[in-house]
Design an enzyme around this catalytic site. Structure first.
Site, PDB file in Angstrom:
ATOM      1  N   GLY A   1      18.665  -2.396 -25.991  1.00 47.63           N
ATOM      2  CA  GLY A   1      19.056  -2.199 -27.386  1.00 47.63           C
ATOM      3  C   GLY A   1      18.458  -3.316 -28.206  1.00 47.63           C
ATOM      4  O   GLY A   1      18.122  -4.362 -27.658  1.00 47.63           O
TER       5      GLY A   1
ATOM      6  N   CYS B   1      17.392  -4.745 -19.761  1.00 41.39           N
ATOM      7  CA  CYS B   1      17.083  -5.519 -20.982  1.00 41.39           C
ATOM      8  C   CYS B   1      18.359  -6.009 -21.676  1.00 41.39           C
ATOM      9  O   CYS B   1      18.994  -6.932 -21.200  1.00 41.39           O
ATOM     10  CB  CYS B   1      16.164  -4.725 -21.912  1.00 41.39           C
ATOM     11  SG  CYS B   1      15.478  -5.774 -23.217  1.00 41.39           S
ATOM     12  N   TYR B   2      18.769  -5.404 -22.800  1.00 45.57           N
ATOM     13  CA  TYR B   2      20.030  -5.853 -23.413  1.00 45.57           C
ATOM     14  C   TYR B   2      21.150  -5.715 -22.394  1.00 45.57           C
ATOM     15  O   TYR B   2      22.045  -6.565 -22.318  1.00 45.57           O
ATOM     16  CB  TYR B   2      20.350  -5.024 -24.673  1.00 45.57           C
ATOM     17  CG  TYR B   2      21.657  -5.446 -25.322  1.00 45.57           C
ATOM     18  CD1 TYR B   2      21.685  -6.469 -26.265  1.00 45.57           C
ATOM     19  CD2 TYR B   2      22.862  -4.841 -24.962  1.00 45.57           C
ATOM     20  CE1 TYR B   2      22.884  -6.879 -26.846  1.00 45.57           C
ATOM     21  CE2 TYR B   2      24.068  -5.250 -25.527  1.00 45.57           C
ATOM     22  CZ  TYR B   2      24.070  -6.267 -26.469  1.00 45.57           C
ATOM     23  OH  TYR B   2      25.257  -6.675 -27.028  1.00 45.57           O
TER      24      TYR B   2
ATOM     25  N   HIS C   1      11.813  -3.150 -18.943  1.00 41.88           N
ATOM     26  CA  HIS C   1      12.177  -1.745 -19.144  1.00 41.88           C
ATOM     27  C   HIS C   1      11.643  -0.894 -18.010  1.00 41.88           C
ATOM     28  O   HIS C   1      10.451  -0.640 -17.923  1.00 41.88           O
ATOM     29  CB  HIS C   1      11.653  -1.266 -20.497  1.00 41.88           C
ATOM     30  CG  HIS C   1      12.438  -1.840 -21.620  1.00 41.88           C
ATOM     31  ND1 HIS C   1      13.600  -1.268 -22.077  1.00 41.88           N
ATOM     32  CD2 HIS C   1      12.275  -2.979 -22.324  1.00 41.88           C
ATOM     33  CE1 HIS C   1      14.105  -2.014 -23.037  1.00 41.88           C
ATOM     34  NE2 HIS C   1      13.315  -3.065 -23.197  1.00 41.88           N
TER      35      HIS C   1
ATOM     36  N   GLU D   1      12.239   2.213 -17.708  1.00 42.14           N
ATOM     37  CA  GLU D   1      12.065   3.597 -18.137  1.00 42.14           C
ATOM     38  C   GLU D   1      10.705   3.886 -18.759  1.00 42.14           C
ATOM     39  O   GLU D   1      10.330   5.032 -18.900  1.00 42.14           O
ATOM     40  CB  GLU D   1      13.183   3.986 -19.118  1.00 42.14           C
ATOM     41  CG  GLU D   1      13.185   3.254 -20.445  1.00 42.14           C
ATOM     42  CD  GLU D   1      13.871   1.891 -20.418  1.00 42.14           C
ATOM     43  OE1 GLU D   1      14.042   1.338 -19.318  1.00 42.14           O
ATOM     44  OE2 GLU D   1      14.200   1.366 -21.486  1.00 42.14           O
TER      45      GLU D   1
ATOM     46  N   SER E   1       3.424  24.549 -36.149  1.00 41.92           N
ATOM     47  CA  SER E   1       2.282  23.716 -36.521  1.00 41.92           C
ATOM     48  C   SER E   1       1.100  23.971 -35.608  1.00 41.92           C
ATOM     49  O   SER E   1       0.021  23.445 -35.828  1.00 41.92           O
ATOM     50  CB  SER E   1       2.680  22.251 -36.391  1.00 41.92           C
ATOM     51  OG  SER E   1       2.907  21.966 -35.019  1.00 41.92           O
ATOM     52  N   GLY E   2       1.326  24.785 -34.551  1.00 46.84           N
ATOM     53  CA  GLY E   2       0.271  24.971 -33.555  1.00 46.84           C
ATOM     54  C   GLY E   2       0.328  23.900 -32.494  1.00 46.84           C
ATOM     55  O   GLY E   2      -0.398  23.941 -31.513  1.00 46.84           O
ATOM     56  N   GLY E   3       1.213  22.924 -32.692  1.00 51.59           N
ATOM     57  CA  GLY E   3       1.372  21.871 -31.693  1.00 51.59           C
ATOM     58  C   GLY E   3       2.270  22.331 -30.551  1.00 51.59           C
ATOM     59  O   GLY E   3       2.864  23.406 -30.612  1.00 51.59           O
ATOM     60  N   VAL E   4       2.346  21.483 -29.534  1.00 52.35           N
ATOM     61  CA  VAL E   4       3.108  21.840 -28.336  1.00 52.35           C
ATOM     62  C   VAL E   4       4.576  22.088 -28.689  1.00 52.35           C
ATOM     63  O   VAL E   4       5.167  23.092 -28.280  1.00 52.35           O
ATOM     64  CB  VAL E   4       3.048  20.679 -27.306  1.00 52.35           C
ATOM     65  CG1 VAL E   4       3.673  21.089 -25.994  1.00 52.35           C
ATOM     66  CG2 VAL E   4       1.633  20.202 -27.109  1.00 52.35           C
ATOM     67  N   ASP E   5       5.157  21.176 -29.464  1.00 55.62           N
ATOM     68  CA  ASP E   5       6.605  21.227 -29.678  1.00 55.62           C
ATOM     69  C   ASP E   5       7.039  22.494 -30.406  1.00 55.62           C
ATOM     70  O   ASP E   5       7.936  23.206 -29.952  1.00 55.62           O
ATOM     71  CB  ASP E   5       7.079  20.006 -30.475  1.00 55.62           C
ATOM     72  CG  ASP E   5       6.635  18.709 -29.833  1.00 55.62           C
ATOM     73  OD1 ASP E   5       6.295  18.740 -28.640  1.00 55.62           O
ATOM     74  OD2 ASP E   5       6.619  17.677 -30.529  1.00 55.62           O
ATOM     75  N   SER E   6       6.394  22.773 -31.545  1.00 55.67           N
ATOM     76  CA  SER E   6       6.864  23.937 -32.296  1.00 55.67           C
ATOM     77  C   SER E   6       6.496  25.231 -31.572  1.00 55.67           C
ATOM     78  O   SER E   6       7.232  26.216 -31.660  1.00 55.67           O
ATOM     79  CB  SER E   6       6.333  23.931 -33.724  1.00 55.67           C
ATOM     80  OG  SER E   6       4.940  23.970 -33.735  1.00 55.67           O
TER      81      SER E   6
ATOM     82  N   LYS F   1       8.360  14.858 -24.413  1.00 53.87           N
ATOM     83  CA  LYS F   1       7.150  15.672 -24.348  1.00 53.87           C
ATOM     84  C   LYS F   1       6.904  16.278 -22.961  1.00 53.87           C
ATOM     85  O   LYS F   1       6.558  17.448 -22.846  1.00 53.87           O
ATOM     86  CB  LYS F   1       5.966  14.798 -24.760  1.00 53.87           C
ATOM     87  CG  LYS F   1       4.737  15.547 -25.100  1.00 53.87           C
ATOM     88  CD  LYS F   1       4.913  16.373 -26.337  1.00 53.87           C
ATOM     89  CE  LYS F   1       4.114  15.907 -27.490  1.00 53.87           C
ATOM     90  NZ  LYS F   1       4.523  16.445 -28.775  1.00 53.87           N
TER      91      LYS F   1
END
Ligand code: XMP
Length: 618
Positions: A54, A81-82, A168, A170, A221-226, A369
């Site tokens: 954090g 970390c924190y 970290h 992760e 948007s043509g992107g992966v996510d949408s 992602k």
């Protein structure tokens, strides 16, 4: 009841990324607030606790704390970390306030005693992002690992099965982070039964409840996510109830509109394309600040959408959906205790208001992602969509840097070429800075600083055009960049000067007054298109995760008006990133091609990792 690991969220961007790593090992991970009452942790299904990092310091008055009783639950605990500092501070050890901090790559050595490092080589690379550090471990804890700058980098309480690390685990760049998580899960003795199919089943129920009888509009948007969000909604609600709205903002890549129309219609999308480039450019006129640009692009998106809804009278029976994924929400400061690094277009204040009113559906907002891509494959999307490089919603609007003022710097003494001899003891700065700031991220906080230009004989374009050792040299430059940025507080990126439209050293730098304009969009589209074409031609597209090409209103020695920055990225989830180590031949070819355009004065390569740089420039 499924067995699970609980991640206690101490703020910042970490808890969800840790959850992602745990889910990758097919284990259910839930994120709980630090205010969660102790009784909830006593449930038999809770097999282990992870205390996240954090941005705060244990010395701050309102630093985040959880119930100390967690240390007596008898289940294994991993502090990161924190979390590492919180455990030490709470159990009576000593945390020391740091001065400069340590950001990026660190060489870690462990003493082979602790089971959490089983299978991790004695020496390996982990990623640091901290200011404070542990000075003295709490009673019952032994030191099991160190780095050069951090004597108490890993601590272990054998009896209580508490493990804490300063770095970290992760982030992808921590080489053995996943191995350490795997060891921790083994120590917890938990069942591995979480799958993407299970996520899909649970998501179906959630979406059906939120949508009810309504239909859904999704900005694509043509992107992966949408595209994945679109396919997911079609799978859940059926094609008739889901409409795609594609806004041509005028800030897209060359030929993008045609690609998106073709590929989304091929998956059965009901798609409407709105050509609104002039409107976006008009609204961006005389705007120079990156946050203001983002906000204006976000609002313009909403105005376009509202006009469309009004025109077609779609208010009542429709919900708006967005393909937001998890990293979009955290960098906007959308989680507890997180600092705002920048506002993502789908978190602009007006959008946030709609989210708060329950009027926006975000079916993949918990995912990273890599998980979005796995879901895309599960839903049967074609590879050319699933494996596209990410592209930000505000498009080239963020990659066209602007300047509200004109500035000329001339200096015969510019200290170019001294980088090789650089040591941290040297008084003189071994670089020059460009007079234009960009956003970066250090220790969870947004930075807005200058880039340094390096020009060094470790890398000489003319003499090493086919240099097979380019990756290791790029690695050296990246390491040097981390050191310089840790040392000098006025810079947040380092640029390597690849090639120029002038001979010899830089004698004059001109910062030109410019906002986002059609002409600049076209210059960047051409450079970006060239980069993408050469990536495909040389079969390198799959070797980088993303490749922003950036336009700076900076020129040198009286040539051109702009410069280009190449930003090849190696990442898994955008949370951390290093420089894409492409062959030198690629850079030589691209730089020469870009310099054919007389508007361009110089081509740079950004050799900064994330942190301290961000992937995008803005
Ligand atoms: P940074 O620059 O924060 O970027 O390291 C992380 C990832 O997020 C993408 N990005 C965006 N994506 N809308 C998006 O859909 C945005 O406003 C936006 N800003 C950054 C960026 O391209 C990278 O993959």
């Amino acid at each position: 009841m499924h067995e699970k690991i609980i991640i206690l969220d101490f703020g910042g961007q970490y808890a969800h990324l840790i959850a992602n790593r745990i889910r990758r090992q097919n284990v259910l991970a839930e994120i709980w607030s630090i205010e969660t009452p102790l009784e909830q942790f006593q449930d038999k299904s809770v097999k282990g606790l992870i205390l996240s990092g954090g941005p705060q310091s244990v010395f701050e008055k309102d630093s985040p704390k959880c119930d100390k009783g967690i240390f007596d639950l008898g289940i294994p605990i991993l502090g990161i970390c924190y979390g590492h500092q919180f455990v030490t501070h709470t159990l009576g050890g000593k945390v020391l306030p740091g001065k400069k901090g340590e950001f990026g790559r660190a060489e870690f050595t462990h003493n082979k005693q602790c089971p959490i490092f089983e299978g991790v080589p004695e020496q390996s690379i982990f990623w640091m992002n901290h200011v404070d550090e542990v000075g003295e471990p709490a009673t019952g804890f032994e030191v099991v690992g160190t780095t050069e700058n951090c004597a108490n980098a890993a601590l272990w309480n054998r009896e209580k099965r508490i493990f804490t690390v300063q770095f970290h685990l992760e982030v992808t760049h921590s080489e053995y982070g996943n191995k350490v998580f795997e060891n921790f899960l083994n120590i917890c003795g938990i069942k591995r039964d979480w799958t993407m199919e299970r996520f899909l089943e649970e998501e179906k129920k959630r979406v059906k409840t939120q949508v009810g009888e309504k239909n859904v509009f999704l900005f694509v948007s043509g992107g992966v996510d949408s595209s994945v969000a679109f396919a997911l909604l079609v799978e859940i609600l059926g094609a008739k109830r889901v409409k795609g709205l594609f806004v041509d903002t005028g800030l897209l890549r060359k030929n993008e509109v045609e690609f998106v129309e073709k590929s989304l219609r091929a998956i059965g999308a009901d798609l409407t394309v709105l050509r609104e480039g002039d409107r976006f450019l008009e609204n961006l006129r005389d705007i120079y600040e990156p946050e203001q640009k983002r906000e204006i692009i976000g609002h313009t998106f909403l105005d376009v959408q509202k006009d469309f809804f009004d025109k077609h009278d779609l208010h009542e029976n429709w919900l708006l959906a967005q393909g937001t994924i998890y990293p979009d929400t955290i960098e906007t400061g959308g989680t507890a205790h997180a600092d705002k690094i920048k506002t993502h277009h789908n978190r602009a204040p007006q959008v946030q208001k709609l989210i708060d009113e329950g009027k926006i559906l975000e079916p993949i907002k918990e995912l990273y992602k890599d998980e979005v891509r796995a879901l895309g494959e599960l839903l049967g999307l074609p590879a050319e969509l699933v494996w596209r490089h990410p592209f930000p919603g505000p498009g080239l609007g963020v990659r066209i840097l602007c300047s509200a003022e004109k500035l000329q710097i001339t200096n015969d003494e510019l200290p170019m070429g001294k980088v090789d001899a650089f040591t941290l003891q040297k008084d003189e700065k071994p670089f020059i800075t460009l007079p234009i700031k960009s956003v970066g991220v250090q220790g969870d906080f947004r930075t807005y600083k200058y880039p340094a230009i390096l020009k060094s004989s470790i890398f000489n374009l003319q003499s090493s055009a086919t240099d097979a050792t380019a990756p290791s040299r790029l690695q050296e430059l990246e390491k040097l960049s981390t050191n310089l940025i840790n040392h000098y507080s006025d810079i947040n990126r380092c640029l390597f000067l690849l090639d120029t439209n002038f001979e010899g050293n830089i004698r004059e730098i001109l910062l030109n007054k410019k906002c986002v304009q059609q002409k600049r969009v076209e210059i960047l589209q051409r450079a970006d298109d060239l980069v993408m074409r050469v990536l495909h031609e040389m079969k390198l597209y799959g070797d980088v995760w993303q490749f922003p090409v950036v336009l700076l209103p900076v020129s040198f020695n009286g040539t051109g008006e702009e410069s280009i920055v190449l930003r090849p990225i190696d990442s898994v989830d955008a949370m951390s990133a290093s420089v894409g180590k492409l062959p030198w031949e690629f850079f030589a070819k691209v730089a020469a091609g870009i310099l054919q355009d007389e508007a361009i004065s110089a081509v740079f390569l950004d050799v900064t990792s994330k942190p301290p740089g961000t992937i995008e420039w803005e």
